[in-house]
Motif scaffolding. Sequence first.
Motif, PDB file in Angstrom:
ATOM      1  N   UNK A 202       0.781  -1.176   0.120  1.00  0.00           N
ATOM      2  CA  UNK A 202      -0.026  -0.148   0.135  1.00  0.00           C
ATOM      3  C   UNK A 202       0.772   1.356  -0.150  1.00  0.00           C
ATOM      4  N   UNK A 203       2.043   1.247   0.304  1.00  0.00           N
ATOM      5  CA  UNK A 203       3.133   2.361   0.441  1.00  0.00           C
ATOM      6  C   UNK A 203       4.397   2.271  -0.180  1.00  0.00           C
ATOM      7  N   UNK A 204       4.272   1.253  -1.077  1.00  0.00           N
ATOM      8  CA  UNK A 204       5.390   0.854  -1.808  1.00  0.00           C
ATOM      9  C   UNK A 204       6.593   0.638  -1.088  1.00  0.00           C
ATOM     10  N   UNK A 205       6.577  -0.170   0.104  1.00  0.00           N
ATOM     11  CA  UNK A 205       7.550  -0.415   1.029  1.00  0.00           C
ATOM     12  C   UNK A 205       7.754  -2.191   0.844  1.00  0.00           C
ATOM     13  N   UNK A 206       8.719  -2.584   1.385  1.00  0.00           N
ATOM     14  CA  UNK A 206       9.065  -3.944   1.313  1.00  0.00           C
ATOM     15  C   UNK A 206       9.773  -4.300   2.783  1.00  0.00           C
ATOM     16  N   UNK A 207      10.153  -5.339   2.841  1.00  0.00           N
ATOM     17  CA  UNK A 207      10.649  -5.892   3.919  1.00  0.00           C
ATOM     18  C   UNK A 207      11.890  -7.065   3.513  1.00  0.00           C
ATOM     19  N   UNK A 208      12.778  -7.264   4.482  1.00  0.00           N
ATOM     20  CA  UNK A 208      13.800  -8.005   4.201  1.00  0.00           C
ATOM     21  C   UNK A 208      14.391  -8.690   5.645  1.00  0.00           C
ATOM     22  N   UNK A 209      14.777  -9.935   5.573  1.00  0.00           N
ATOM     23  CA  UNK A 209      15.308 -10.687   6.862  1.00  0.00           C
ATOM     24  C   UNK A 209      16.760 -10.546   6.668  1.00  0.00           C
ATOM     25  N   UNK A 210      17.480  -9.775   7.690  1.00  0.00           N
ATOM     26  CA  UNK A 210      18.944  -9.647   7.615  1.00  0.00           C
ATOM     27  C   UNK A 210      19.287  -9.420   9.061  1.00  0.00           C
ATOM     28  N   UNK A 211      20.451 -10.072   9.211  1.00  0.00           N
ATOM     29  CA  UNK A 211      21.144 -10.045  10.368  1.00  0.00           C
ATOM     30  C   UNK A 211      20.156 -10.179  11.643  1.00  0.00           C
ATOM     31  N   UNK A 212      19.511 -11.021  11.795  1.00  0.00           N
ATOM     32  CA  UNK A 212      18.635 -11.555  12.884  1.00  0.00           C
ATOM     33  C   UNK A 212      17.435 -10.387  13.033  1.00  0.00           C
TER      34      UNK A 212
END
Length: 581
Positions: free
Chosen positions: A234-244
């Motif tokens: 909805x906000x052109x955002x994203x997520x990623x798993x990194x460094x715990x």
Amino acid sequence: KTEQAPMSLTASQLRQALDRQVDVDVDGLPLKLAIESTVAEQGILVRFEDTAFNDDIFTEPVTMHLKQIALRDVLSLLLVPRGGAYVENRGTLLVTSESSAAHMLETHFYRFTDVEDGLWIRQSQAVHRKIHLLYQQIDRFLAEMYGSDYPAQPGDPTSAQDLAISLRLEQPVQIDLVDRPLSETLYDLAKRCHINLWLDEQSLLDEGVSPDSPVSINVEEISLKAALRTMLSLFQLDSVVKDGVLIVTTSRMVEEMIVARIYDVRRIVPDDDYDELIDLITTVVSPDTWPDGTGPGPVQGIAGMLAMEQTQSVHAEIAQLLFDIQRIRTTPRIQRPAPMPSNRQRRAEARIQQSLSENVNLVLNDEPLFGVLKTLAKMHDIPLWLDKVTLFDEGISPNSPVSITASGVTLESCLQTILKPLDMVAIYDNEQLRITTRRVAEEECTIRVYDVVDLAEKIEPAPAAHRQHQGGGFRGQGFQGQGQFQVGPDDFQGGRYVRPVPVVDPPIDPAVQEQYRIADATQQIADTLRSDLAIETWDGTSGPGSIDAFQDVLVVRQTEAVHKKIVRRLQEMRRTLVDGP
């Protein structure tokens, strides 16, 4: 709490301190003060190279609430998005720019497991840390003598914390929110699912997104990963798993996070002949992101593994592709064609496809569009994703009137009748049935692996076929590929391949010869689908799709509409060739 006074440590003590698990509770502190207070608790002396940064970078406010995360990972989260880095320098910590750190080189020796030889490598500390992680992945893979059940495990993710987060992201959730602040929603979900989350507020503000933007979302019985993707889109955002940590930031920042990863392919390519698999990956998975386009690096094969650098979104597609192929290749021959792989994503897809085949009895007269779609989804227990951003951008009103009389038709047919006048479609995406525009659906491709061994066994390759095989990508006992050979019309008798391969000594055995015949038949199926279905959508005609025969499976990158046509065509071929009249 009594804090240790910062002091100069030995190099070994500094490494131990940086690896230590710490809790971070910072709310609105300037970046410089946040770093100083965090490392001071571990007795570390820190110096700042002020000339390496813009004047205001150290005064940016930082908010971070994390538990049991390595101190070095905290520093990476704080510095990397701002173009910074840290260097271990004679027992003290130097905070500088990424470009300055890249010129501070060290020479380390890396020894191979159970081998006296090794490598001397001169590189920056950041690169040495990546190499060390790759060595850890290789060691874990080699501990699995016959290959891992999952090509991306146990070498990926590279830490126990990352693995724990990835597993928790798979758990089903129910979310029903109306106008709740984004940051509050994210931290509440993270707390509920026991996940370390960091919202990169500065990057959001740089893109004009407020952390307090209101969120309205209703999802149920989909994974937390799918729910987050729906919400963040909805906000052109994203997520990623990194460094715990689960990092929520802008899509641009995620695409800049290049990760080195290793995949165990011993069950897919048993004889270290990687060329065909590498060509498949770089052709099918985000083809514009490899070195021939704008990609970060090549793919290398070593000791039954593939090593590459890519973004996490591309790695996710590669992991799913290899998982699908390996599942099919390791299915006993008597059970093939193999069923759809049993991970959560594929189970969700199978469940939705089954629901779409259910019958509908419906009479509507000028009912609002969105209300009708939600009612149908609830009746058939389908998680629904209304792509409101795209629909509103296209000027489609949620209250568009819908009138329909349906009796004994499938839900899929009913949805097509409702959506087609508005130039909309329903496609499977992200564990949900996504309602979006036809334009978007025709631009988005997914990768599917089709097991066609039962069809290939019934097809004799055309005598006029003229195919080339590189180094023997289909191997068995008694055969070792040694270059290129060609198969032409003179090599067939009665429609079967009979010519021995001249570069093979001893001669090719019947089992391997049959593998070649099935491989040619699989390629023939691919050629048939390419020439008969949606001709304008394939890469040969500047379309987005591709189809590749890999051993005895088809790997297809296509839109949802074309995938449905492929499924129907393969079903027709099975009724004709396999099941009989």
